[in-house]
Design an enzyme around this catalytic site. Structure first.
Site, PDB file in Angstrom:
ATOM      1  N   ARG A 129       1.133   3.211 -14.694  1.00  0.00           N
ATOM      2  CA  ARG A 129       0.366   2.538 -15.753  1.00  0.00           C
ATOM      3  C   ARG A 129       0.378   3.352 -17.046  1.00  0.00           C
ATOM      4  O   ARG A 129       0.512   2.800 -18.130  1.00  0.00           O
ATOM      5  CB  ARG A 129      -1.075   2.269 -15.310  1.00  0.00           C
ATOM      6  CG  ARG A 129      -1.913   1.652 -16.437  1.00  0.00           C
ATOM      7  CD  ARG A 129      -3.285   1.200 -16.009  1.00  0.00           C
ATOM      8  NE  ARG A 129      -3.204   0.060 -15.116  1.00  0.00           N
ATOM      9  CZ  ARG A 129      -3.903  -0.066 -14.003  1.00  0.00           C
ATOM     10  NH1 ARG A 129      -4.744   0.874 -13.643  1.00  0.00           N
ATOM     11  NH2 ARG A 129      -3.773  -1.132 -13.259  1.00  0.00           N
ATOM     12  N   LYS A 162      -1.434  -0.216  -6.492  1.00  0.00           N
ATOM     13  CA  LYS A 162      -2.067  -0.888  -5.352  1.00  0.00           C
ATOM     14  C   LYS A 162      -2.047  -2.415  -5.523  1.00  0.00           C
ATOM     15  O   LYS A 162      -1.660  -3.141  -4.610  1.00  0.00           O
ATOM     16  CB  LYS A 162      -3.514  -0.390  -5.178  1.00  0.00           C
ATOM     17  CG  LYS A 162      -3.585   1.111  -4.865  1.00  0.00           C
ATOM     18  CD  LYS A 162      -4.996   1.598  -4.676  1.00  0.00           C
ATOM     19  CE  LYS A 162      -5.828   1.575  -5.929  1.00  0.00           C
ATOM     20  NZ  LYS A 162      -5.329   2.415  -7.025  1.00  0.00           N
ATOM     21  N   THR A 163      -2.445  -2.869  -6.708  1.00  0.00           N
ATOM     22  CA  THR A 163      -2.464  -4.314  -6.959  1.00  0.00           C
ATOM     23  C   THR A 163      -1.047  -4.883  -6.915  1.00  0.00           C
ATOM     24  O   THR A 163      -0.795  -5.943  -6.335  1.00  0.00           O
ATOM     25  CB  THR A 163      -3.086  -4.593  -8.348  1.00  0.00           C
ATOM     26  OG1 THR A 163      -4.325  -3.888  -8.421  1.00  0.00           O
ATOM     27  CG2 THR A 163      -3.312  -6.061  -8.582  1.00  0.00           C
ATOM     28  N   THR A 175     -10.034   3.557  -4.546  1.00  0.00           N
ATOM     29  CA  THR A 175      -9.698   4.876  -5.087  1.00  0.00           C
ATOM     30  C   THR A 175     -10.469   5.933  -4.307  1.00  0.00           C
ATOM     31  O   THR A 175     -10.260   7.119  -4.487  1.00  0.00           O
ATOM     32  CB  THR A 175     -10.107   4.964  -6.572  1.00  0.00           C
ATOM     33  OG1 THR A 175     -11.441   4.472  -6.697  1.00  0.00           O
ATOM     34  CG2 THR A 175      -9.193   4.130  -7.442  1.00  0.00           C
ATOM     35  N   ASP A 213     -10.037  -5.681  -4.344  1.00  0.00           N
ATOM     36  CA  ASP A 213      -9.926  -4.422  -5.067  1.00  0.00           C
ATOM     37  C   ASP A 213     -11.280  -3.716  -4.980  1.00  0.00           C
ATOM     38  O   ASP A 213     -12.303  -4.380  -4.799  1.00  0.00           O
ATOM     39  CB  ASP A 213      -9.560  -4.718  -6.529  1.00  0.00           C
ATOM     40  CG  ASP A 213      -8.917  -3.528  -7.206  1.00  0.00           C
ATOM     41  OD1 ASP A 213      -8.676  -2.511  -6.533  1.00  0.00           O
ATOM     42  OD2 ASP A 213      -8.650  -3.614  -8.426  1.00  0.00           O
TER      43      ASP A 213
HETATM   44  P1  ADP Z   1      -3.549  -0.066  -9.305  1.00  0.00           P
HETATM   45  O1  ADP Z   1      -3.859  -1.394  -8.687  1.00  0.00           O
HETATM   46  O2  ADP Z   1      -3.237   0.990  -8.296  1.00  0.00           O
HETATM   47  O3  ADP Z   1      -4.557   0.382 -10.321  1.00  0.00           O
HETATM   48  P2  ADP Z   1      -1.327  -1.523 -10.509  1.00  0.00           P
HETATM   49  O4  ADP Z   1      -0.693  -2.113  -9.302  1.00  0.00           O
HETATM   50  O5  ADP Z   1      -2.153  -2.423 -11.342  1.00  0.00           O
HETATM   51  O6  ADP Z   1      -2.169  -0.211 -10.123  1.00  0.00           O
HETATM   52  O7  ADP Z   1      -0.134  -0.868 -11.385  1.00  0.00           O
HETATM   53  C1  ADP Z   1      -0.225  -0.669 -12.770  1.00  0.00           C
HETATM   54  C2  ADP Z   1       1.091  -1.011 -13.444  1.00  0.00           C
HETATM   55  O8  ADP Z   1       2.046  -0.020 -13.099  1.00  0.00           O
HETATM   56  C3  ADP Z   1       1.694  -2.337 -13.019  1.00  0.00           C
HETATM   57  O9  ADP Z   1       1.602  -3.297 -13.988  1.00  0.00           O
HETATM   58  C4  ADP Z   1       3.166  -2.093 -12.808  1.00  0.00           C
HETATM   59  O10 ADP Z   1       3.894  -2.519 -13.953  1.00  0.00           O
HETATM   60  C5  ADP Z   1       3.306  -0.614 -12.774  1.00  0.00           C
HETATM   61  N1  ADP Z   1       3.737  -0.126 -11.475  1.00  0.00           N
HETATM   62  C6  ADP Z   1       2.931   0.380 -10.504  1.00  0.00           C
HETATM   63  N2  ADP Z   1       3.652   0.809  -9.481  1.00  0.00           N
HETATM   64  C7  ADP Z   1       4.952   0.585  -9.784  1.00  0.00           C
HETATM   65  C8  ADP Z   1       6.194   0.824  -9.100  1.00  0.00           C
HETATM   66  N3  ADP Z   1       6.220   1.441  -7.921  1.00  0.00           N
HETATM   67  N4  ADP Z   1       7.317   0.436  -9.695  1.00  0.00           N
HETATM   68  C9  ADP Z   1       7.287  -0.137 -10.908  1.00  0.00           C
HETATM   69  N5  ADP Z   1       6.174  -0.384 -11.606  1.00  0.00           N
HETATM   70  C10 ADP Z   1       5.002  -0.033 -11.055  1.00  0.00           C
END
Ligand code: ADP
Length: 348
Positions: free
Chosen positions: A230, A77-78, A171, A122
């Site tokens: 992640r 998401k981030t 979430t 977030d």
């Molecule tokens: P969330 O905000 O949903 O908790 P993040 O955006 O922080 O998740 O993602 C966590 C890590 O996973 C990021 O640092 C990134 O390296 C990796 N990641 C997430 N989605 C992808 C994607 N579609 N392709 C490549 N790497 C990804």
């Protein structure tokens, strides 16, 4: 004992499969974050409409409509919020629901946004009610309504804002109030990744980290990563460490398997807590159904931890089932644990 790095009982630090970000990971994650939509692997049902909306907004020279992203932690998401900002050519301002305590906090952020900027909130389900209400007019009318004074003499001062895009991440979509949810033009659900996509992410990130990883090793890591980028990144890093210590940094299938076994993540990505949960349902509650709070007490975990971290993946794998009377272990769970199918509960 001196070597604590892989101590299996080393509680929270060693929760390899925990999809929430851990303190020391932020830097590492920033390095691996894809920057353009084209590099964002998987999530095709989101990417296609999103890229069209971005292109259309750019053509019209307008900001993108507000975007709500929901899905489990660690799914991107981030990352996606940063990508949208980059694609739109705006600056991103990052905050989180619990960080916005007073209306003044939000007002300060909003009044500093320039046209086309992105505000990323977030955990948007954790905004307090007063802040949320200020957000309504900001999102809808690009105006900040500030109430001056109290009682009958109170009046509202309306301050215009630049046209920005709010990206909210959560979430827990069900905890978002309807008025807030309705103000998002785009609502996208991030689901667990296909294993092939995770494999691609592992290979891409291995290259970025200059780790030579063969196809088989990448596949092994991907299979155990809970379909979550992640977790995949974390496993890759730990396997690399293991290879460095035990095998001069050379990563092959054998070393990868050894490292993953030592980390006690099984071939489906389950860790000890997952197994503890399944075993509790099967052994202590005859396969279920068992209520969430009873189950949490039986495995000595927080209800929230089970609900948010462990259960979604166990459900996704079809190892447990949610029924109105509680959680049940499925046939697949018995098979996964090598138990005879049909515990007592099945025979009743
Ligand atoms: P969330 O905000 O949903 O908790 P993040 O955006 O922080 O998740 O993602 C966590 C890590 O996973 C990021 O640092 C990134 O390296 C990796 N990641 C997430 N989605 C992808 C994607 N579609 N392709 C490549 N790497 C990804």
């Amino acid at each position: 004992m001196t070597n604590i790095a892989f101590e299996p009982n080393d509680e929270a630090d060693d929760r390899l499969v925990e999809p929430d970000i851990q303190a020391e990971e932020a830097q590492f994650e920033t390095t691996l974050r894809p920057e353009r939509l084209a590099d964002f692997v998987g999530q095709e049902p989101i990417k296609r409409p999103l890229s069209i909306s971005i292109e259309a907004a750019l053509k019209r020279k307008e900001p993108l409509e507000h975007v709500l992203l929901y899905g489990n932690p660690g799914l991107g998401k981030t990352t996606l919020a940063h990508i949208i900002a980059r694609e739109m050519g705006g600056t991103i301002r990052v905050t989180a629901g619990p960080a916005l305590e007073r209306v003044g906090d939000l007002a300060a952020i909003l009044t500093n946004l320039k046209a086309g900027d992105i505000l990323f909130i977030d955990e948007i389900h954790r905004l307090n009610k007063t802040i949320e209400e200020v957000l309504y007019s900001a999102m809808e009318d690009f105006a900040l309504d500030i109430i001056l004074g109290k009682g009958p003499a109170a009046r509202t001062l309306r301050m215009p804002l630049e046209r920005f895009t709010l990206i909210g991440a959560t979430t827990k979509l069900n905890l978002l109030s309807a008025p807030l949810r309705d103000r998002f033009g785009h609502v996208y659900h991030l689901s667990f990744y296909e294993i092939d996509d995770i494999e691609r992410i592992v290979r891409r990130n291995a290259a970025l980290l200059e780790i030579a990883v063969d196809t088989e090793s990448a596949a092994l890591i991907a299979a155990r990563s809970r379909r979550t980028p992640r977790v995949a990144n974390r496993l890759l890093k730990r396997v690399r460490d293991y290879a460095q210590v035990k095998h001069n940094g050379i990563l092959n299938a054998e070393i990868t398997r050894q490292a993953l076994d030592m980390l006690r993540v099984d071939h489906q990505g389950l860790d000890e807590v997952d197994r503890k949960i399944l075993l509790a349902i099967i052994d202590k509650f005859q396969g279920g159904p068992v209520g969430l709070s009873t189950l949490a007490a039986a495995v000595a975990e927080e209800i929230e931890t089970i609900e948010q971290i462990y259960e979604p993946y166990l459900l996704q794998l079809g190892l447990i089932e949610r029924t109105p009377r509680g959680r049940k272990a499925t046939r697949a769970a018995y098979e996964h644990l090598g138990r005879a199918t049909g515990g007592q509960a099945e025979l009743m």
